[in-house]
Design a protein around this motif. Structure first.
Motif, mmCIF file in Angstrom:
data_model
loop_
_atom_site.group_PDB
_atom_site.id
_atom_site.type_symbol
_atom_site.label_atom_id
_atom_site.label_comp_id
_atom_site.label_asym_id
_atom_site.label_seq_id
_atom_site.Cartn_x
_atom_site.Cartn_y
_atom_site.Cartn_z
ATOM 1 N N ARG A 73 32.650 54.754 -15.209
ATOM 2 C CA ARG A 73 32.227 53.879 -16.297
ATOM 3 C C ARG A 73 32.654 52.468 -15.913
ATOM 4 N N ASP A 75 34.531 50.058 -16.909
ATOM 5 C CA ASP A 75 35.573 49.815 -17.900
ATOM 6 C C ASP A 75 35.844 48.337 -18.140
ATOM 7 N N PHE A 78 33.238 47.667 -20.763
ATOM 8 C CA PHE A 78 33.328 48.603 -21.884
ATOM 9 C C PHE A 78 34.588 48.383 -22.712
ATOM 10 N N ASN A 79 35.708 48.125 -22.066
ATOM 11 C CA ASN A 79 36.977 47.954 -22.780
ATOM 12 C C ASN A 79 37.056 46.656 -23.573
ATOM 13 N N PHE A 81 34.814 45.762 -25.688
ATOM 14 C CA PHE A 81 34.180 46.010 -26.982
ATOM 15 C C PHE A 81 35.156 46.669 -27.952
ATOM 16 N N LYS A 83 36.311 49.550 -30.707
ATOM 17 C CA LYS A 83 36.202 51.023 -30.656
ATOM 18 C C LYS A 83 34.876 51.480 -31.278
ATOM 19 N N THR A 85 32.010 49.757 -31.389
ATOM 20 C CA THR A 85 30.936 49.435 -30.452
ATOM 21 C C THR A 85 30.955 50.399 -29.268
ATOM 22 N N GLN A 86 32.138 50.756 -28.782
ATOM 23 C CA GLN A 86 32.246 51.729 -27.695
ATOM 24 C C GLN A 86 31.635 53.064 -28.107
ATOM 25 N N ILE A 89 27.829 52.761 -28.152
ATOM 26 C CA ILE A 89 27.321 52.767 -26.772
ATOM 27 C C ILE A 89 27.351 54.187 -26.212
ATOM 28 N N ASP A 90 28.435 54.911 -26.448
ATOM 29 C CA ASP A 90 28.524 56.295 -25.970
ATOM 30 C C ASP A 90 27.430 57.164 -26.590
ATOM 31 N N THR A 157 32.529 61.908 -30.542
ATOM 32 C CA THR A 157 32.268 60.474 -30.637
ATOM 33 C C THR A 157 31.719 60.111 -32.017
#
Length: 168
Positions: A73, A75, A78-79, A81, A83, A85-86, A89-90, A157
């Motif tokens: 990933r 990261d 991604f990191n 964003f 939680k 938004t993460q 996205i997931d 998720t």
């Protein structure tokens, strides 16, 4: 949820069992290198057996790696964003990319394995003449395990997203 626990347990079990394929793969490669370069006596079977073990490791360990969260990933992005938004996205990733891909691989892998078993297919590119149908059977099995673990990850998720939305 009990079903999520069963899926996770299955992924953990497959990862713990099939990680031994890495050791077997290493042993085969070491044997072939020693046989070829130290004793000038190469084998006809080592390359193909190494491919079997690598395929086993890759396909049947994929669900464990997904459970562990160790797939690649980006990261760095991604990191950055939140939680929430993460999680969004997931969810988009699972629905748009993951599930269609693994579903196609289960379906086409099953078809390839079925016809290969029916024909008792053997390799036509190897001196060893190993049975390809055993190898092809790993494809639908491995991707089915990943499909199950993907469902568990998606449910988890969505649960995180709900908790974050309700808690915010």
């Amino acid at each position: 949820m009990k079903i999520i626990h069963i899926i996770d347990s299955t992924s953990i079990w497959s990862g713990k069992i099939f990680r031994w394929a890495a050791l077997l793969l290493s042993m085969v490669v070491i044997y072939e290198v020693a046989s070829r370069y130290l004793f000038n006596n190469p084998t006809v079977w080592a390359f193909d057996l190494a491919m079997y073990f690598y395929s086993m490791l890759y396909l049947l360990g994929g669900a464990y790696v997904l459970w562990e969260g160790s797939h690649i990933r980006v990261d760095v992005l991604f990191n950055q964003f939140s939680k929430r938004t993460q999680a969004v996205i997931d969810i988009i990733f699972y629905v748009v990319f993951f599930f269609p891909y693994v579903s196609v691989m289960v379906w086409w892998g099953y078809k390839a394995a079925f016809w290969s078993w029916k024909a008792e297919e053997i390799s036509n590119t190897s001196q060893w003449g190993e049975q390809i149908y055993l190898w092809k059977a790993l494809i639908p099995i491995g991707f089915f395990l990943m499909l199950l673990q993907g469902i568990a990850e998606l449910v988890r998720t969505i649960g995180k997203l709900r908790r974050d939305t309700n808690g915010a």
